[in-house]
Design an enzyme around this catalytic site. Sequence first.
Site, PDB file in Angstrom:
ATOM      1  N   GLU A  39       0.569  50.286  42.391  1.00 39.76           N
ATOM      2  CA  GLU A  39      -0.468  49.378  43.056  1.00 39.76           C
ATOM      3  C   GLU A  39       0.407  48.019  42.776  1.00 39.76           C
ATOM      4  O   GLU A  39       0.173  47.205  43.877  1.00 39.76           O
ATOM      5  CB  GLU A  39      -1.633  49.424  42.402  1.00 39.76           C
ATOM      6  CG  GLU A  39      -2.720  48.634  42.848  1.00 39.76           C
ATOM      7  CD  GLU A  39      -3.979  48.779  42.351  1.00 39.76           C
ATOM      8  OE1 GLU A  39      -5.077  47.961  42.725  1.00 39.76           O
ATOM      9  OE2 GLU A  39      -4.158  49.341  41.364  1.00 39.76           O
ATOM     10  N   THR A  44      -4.801  54.427  35.910  1.00 44.35           N
ATOM     11  CA  THR A  44      -4.679  55.967  36.059  1.00 44.35           C
ATOM     12  C   THR A  44      -5.622  56.791  35.681  1.00 44.35           C
ATOM     13  O   THR A  44      -6.129  57.669  36.480  1.00 44.35           O
ATOM     14  CB  THR A  44      -3.153  56.539  35.849  1.00 44.35           C
ATOM     15  OG1 THR A  44      -2.088  56.098  36.451  1.00 44.35           O
ATOM     16  CG2 THR A  44      -2.828  57.889  36.218  1.00 44.35           C
ATOM     17  N   SER A  69      -3.112  56.881  46.546  1.00 41.94           N
ATOM     18  CA  SER A  69      -2.291  55.930  45.347  1.00 41.94           C
ATOM     19  C   SER A  69      -1.671  56.779  44.347  1.00 41.94           C
ATOM     20  O   SER A  69      -0.529  56.182  44.009  1.00 41.94           O
ATOM     21  CB  SER A  69      -3.456  55.145  44.682  1.00 41.94           C
ATOM     22  OG  SER A  69      -4.546  55.939  44.523  1.00 41.94           O
ATOM     23  N   LEU A  70      -2.330  57.757  44.024  1.00 37.51           N
ATOM     24  CA  LEU A  70      -1.427  58.627  42.978  1.00 37.51           C
ATOM     25  C   LEU A  70      -0.299  59.195  43.512  1.00 37.51           C
ATOM     26  O   LEU A  70       0.798  59.479  42.964  1.00 37.51           O
ATOM     27  CB  LEU A  70      -2.044  59.712  42.313  1.00 37.51           C
ATOM     28  CG  LEU A  70      -3.574  58.972  41.371  1.00 37.51           C
ATOM     29  CD1 LEU A  70      -4.046  60.202  40.797  1.00 37.51           C
ATOM     30  CD2 LEU A  70      -2.958  58.178  39.990  1.00 37.51           C
ATOM     31  N   GLY A 106       1.035  53.833  33.769  1.00 43.11           N
ATOM     32  CA  GLY A 106       0.378  54.735  34.689  1.00 43.11           C
ATOM     33  C   GLY A 106       1.194  55.618  35.144  1.00 43.11           C
ATOM     34  O   GLY A 106       2.480  55.958  34.628  1.00 43.11           O
ATOM     35  N   ASP A 164      -0.426  40.687  36.475  1.00 38.73           N
ATOM     36  CA  ASP A 164       0.819  40.035  35.627  1.00 38.73           C
ATOM     37  C   ASP A 164       1.996  40.488  36.504  1.00 38.73           C
ATOM     38  O   ASP A 164       3.199  39.774  36.146  1.00 38.73           O
ATOM     39  CB  ASP A 164       0.734  40.725  34.230  1.00 38.73           C
ATOM     40  CG  ASP A 164      -0.509  40.661  33.357  1.00 38.73           C
ATOM     41  OD1 ASP A 164      -1.024  39.601  33.568  1.00 38.73           O
ATOM     42  OD2 ASP A 164      -0.832  41.378  32.603  1.00 38.73           O
ATOM     43  N   HIS A 217     -11.236  46.856  43.903  1.00 36.57           N
ATOM     44  CA  HIS A 217     -10.919  48.470  43.632  1.00 36.57           C
ATOM     45  C   HIS A 217      -9.496  48.524  43.780  1.00 36.57           C
ATOM     46  O   HIS A 217      -8.860  48.955  42.792  1.00 36.57           O
ATOM     47  CB  HIS A 217     -11.387  49.357  44.619  1.00 36.57           C
ATOM     48  CG  HIS A 217     -11.224  50.885  44.347  1.00 36.57           C
ATOM     49  ND1 HIS A 217     -11.349  51.368  42.819  1.00 36.57           N
ATOM     50  CD2 HIS A 217     -10.636  51.756  44.837  1.00 36.57           C
ATOM     51  CE1 HIS A 217     -10.969  52.415  42.894  1.00 36.57           C
ATOM     52  NE2 HIS A 217     -10.456  52.833  43.959  1.00 36.57           N
ATOM     53  N   ARG A 265     -12.738  53.606  53.751  1.00 40.28           N
ATOM     54  CA  ARG A 265     -13.518  52.559  52.794  1.00 40.28           C
ATOM     55  C   ARG A 265     -14.081  51.370  53.344  1.00 40.28           C
ATOM     56  O   ARG A 265     -14.834  50.865  52.892  1.00 40.28           O
ATOM     57  CB  ARG A 265     -12.509  52.466  51.381  1.00 40.28           C
ATOM     58  CG  ARG A 265     -12.668  53.970  50.711  1.00 40.28           C
ATOM     59  CD  ARG A 265     -11.609  53.533  49.599  1.00 40.28           C
ATOM     60  NE  ARG A 265     -11.511  54.816  48.627  1.00 40.28           N
ATOM     61  CZ  ARG A 265     -10.987  55.107  47.506  1.00 40.28           C
ATOM     62  NH1 ARG A 265      -9.936  54.155  47.344  1.00 40.28           N
ATOM     63  NH2 ARG A 265     -11.133  56.053  46.989  1.00 40.28           N
ATOM     64  N   HIS A 284     -14.097  49.054  46.765  1.00 42.38           N
ATOM     65  CA  HIS A 284     -14.689  50.394  46.929  1.00 42.38           C
ATOM     66  C   HIS A 284     -16.193  50.234  47.288  1.00 42.38           C
ATOM     67  O   HIS A 284     -16.719  49.591  46.478  1.00 42.38           O
ATOM     68  CB  HIS A 284     -14.550  51.041  45.386  1.00 42.38           C
ATOM     69  CG  HIS A 284     -14.637  52.504  45.459  1.00 42.38           C
ATOM     70  ND1 HIS A 284     -15.827  53.310  45.677  1.00 42.38           N
ATOM     71  CD2 HIS A 284     -13.748  53.740  45.099  1.00 42.38           C
ATOM     72  CE1 HIS A 284     -15.806  54.463  45.627  1.00 42.38           C
ATOM     73  NE2 HIS A 284     -14.386  54.689  45.479  1.00 42.38           N
ATOM     74  N   GLN A 296     -10.804  59.153  39.892  1.00 42.52           N
ATOM     75  CA  GLN A 296     -11.681  60.128  39.703  1.00 42.52           C
ATOM     76  C   GLN A 296     -11.496  61.286  40.860  1.00 42.52           C
ATOM     77  O   GLN A 296     -11.582  62.366  40.613  1.00 42.52           O
ATOM     78  CB  GLN A 296     -13.085  59.826  39.917  1.00 42.52           C
ATOM     79  CG  GLN A 296     -13.728  58.938  38.591  1.00 42.52           C
ATOM     80  CD  GLN A 296     -14.905  58.163  38.885  1.00 42.52           C
ATOM     81  OE1 GLN A 296     -15.751  58.421  39.989  1.00 42.52           O
ATOM     82  NE2 GLN A 296     -15.799  57.764  38.095  1.00 42.52           N
TER      83      GLN A 296
END
Length: 556
Positions: free
Chosen positions: A388, A64, A404-405, A34, A235, A364, A305, A256, A68
């Site tokens: 993450e 990734t 997050s990104l 990602g 994992d 989420h 959220r 979410h 949205q």
Amino acid sequence: MSLTAERVTRLPLRLAARPPGWELSADVCVVGSGVAGLCVALHARAAGLSVAVVTKVGVDDGSTRWAQGGIAAVLDPADTPEAHARDTEVAGVGLCEPAAVDALVHEGPERLRQLIGWGAAFDRDAAGHLLLTREGGHSADRIVHAGGDATGMEVQRALHAAIQADPGITLVEHAMVLDLLRDADGRAAGVTLHVLGEGTEDGVGAVRARAVVLATGGMGQVYAATTNPSVSTGDGVALGLRAGAVATDLEFVQFHPTALYRGPGARGQQPLVSEALRGEGAVLRDGAGVRFMTAVHPMAELAPRDVVAKAITRVQLRDGVPNVWLDARQVPGLAERFPTIVASCRAAGIDPLTELIPVTPAAHYASGGLATDLSGRTTVPGLYACGEVACTGVHGANRLASNSLLEGLVFAARIGDALARELPPPQPARAEEPSSSGLLDPAGRDRVTGTMSQHVGALRRADGLAEAAMTLASLAARLGPLRPAVESWEATDLLTVASAVTAAAGAREETRGCHWREDHPDSDDAWRVHLDVHLDDDGRLQLTRRPVGTPVGGGW
């Protein structure tokens, strides 16, 4: 203060698998493809290091691409990093690490521009200026987006192209990582892995490396319904725990507020209805058509959220219904601005241009993960984590939308700087003792995920958490000598992560951020601490309180 998760029996310290039958070597092994993993790979290459990228899926199929909303960064002259930091810390409800937040908000704009330099094309106005929107918890318009609601897909496309153009990066696709390899000093020396669908069912190989970077994404599949892709089985966190790394804040699983509700039998990945839609004017209504968020929070539908998810859950409990309704009929240019969401709705038989969208909270994002310092180092020498799977301290008790990104961009660069400075000469990996604790029968996976959704979801209380702990302990007690295979490895990883999340959620007797205890409905200053989790030498979970601002340690 140390707390032992007494109800959980021994968890495996290694996955049962045959010795590696093949191997490749690189300076750095990155696990995950990602935004975090690919950015680490590009920064490592800029430092002149060879890189092997191991990914469980095709390089374009991770989490990734499903993002949205966009990427939060201070680009408007009227906005400030200090305002972005305040919004982040408000959402994190006292558990954000100030130094990590400071790095995020001040370095974020530069890293976003670097991403644009790598080829990512974001939406712009007629004059060529980046379009900025607002999402829940933000006090200013600072979210850049691409393709309307396809930001993740564009970011993934650009990074994949950059990776493909670099001959110094070896890509190993469709490979599940199993365990960490270590040298005689206990430092990370690579990973074992299995290439899915190739060779024998239990055929295992190895990547030898001078450093390992985990960027495996989230663990949403530990729940029965999630917005995460099917490969998000925790994992990386499970591998880290087995290797002796400390994880932290695992109880803070963000739900979410608005996943598309597709009926009572829906399982696994559910379509996301981005809160960017609410940022453009969509509102939430109950079954009677009443807009309920205006009475809950001053920011109404754009509240953080956890606030929105709780409010929706309360309406669902009050009315005995499985969903509420999102009204996007008045959003201007809905089909053009949100083509992905409109297509998902229409595929489910709903036309959001003329109909209300049924929505419900779904697992989420994991705000916690493997504890790292500001250079991405875990507590195991030579093992880094990014994205993450990591817990840098940025998100605290609840991630702010579209951070997050940005976190992946900022901390990937910091890991790249650390790799350029501190890689030691390669050392041979030591022989590891085979696991004696067995694997979880894949038939037990549904019991893990069902238990987590029922008792460790958006609503939690002591009796449910105790029941979940006992159920998971009974599954752990039945780990057996199964034939090693992807299904049993994944089920065992899910059990490990579920056990750790449940132990932390049971220990934290307060409500904070996205951890909601009905039996402890208020926040408590005594709990303004991180809960660190690790496996002891017997495979038992140990929990330790750590005050905010205190480094997790590791000493390397």
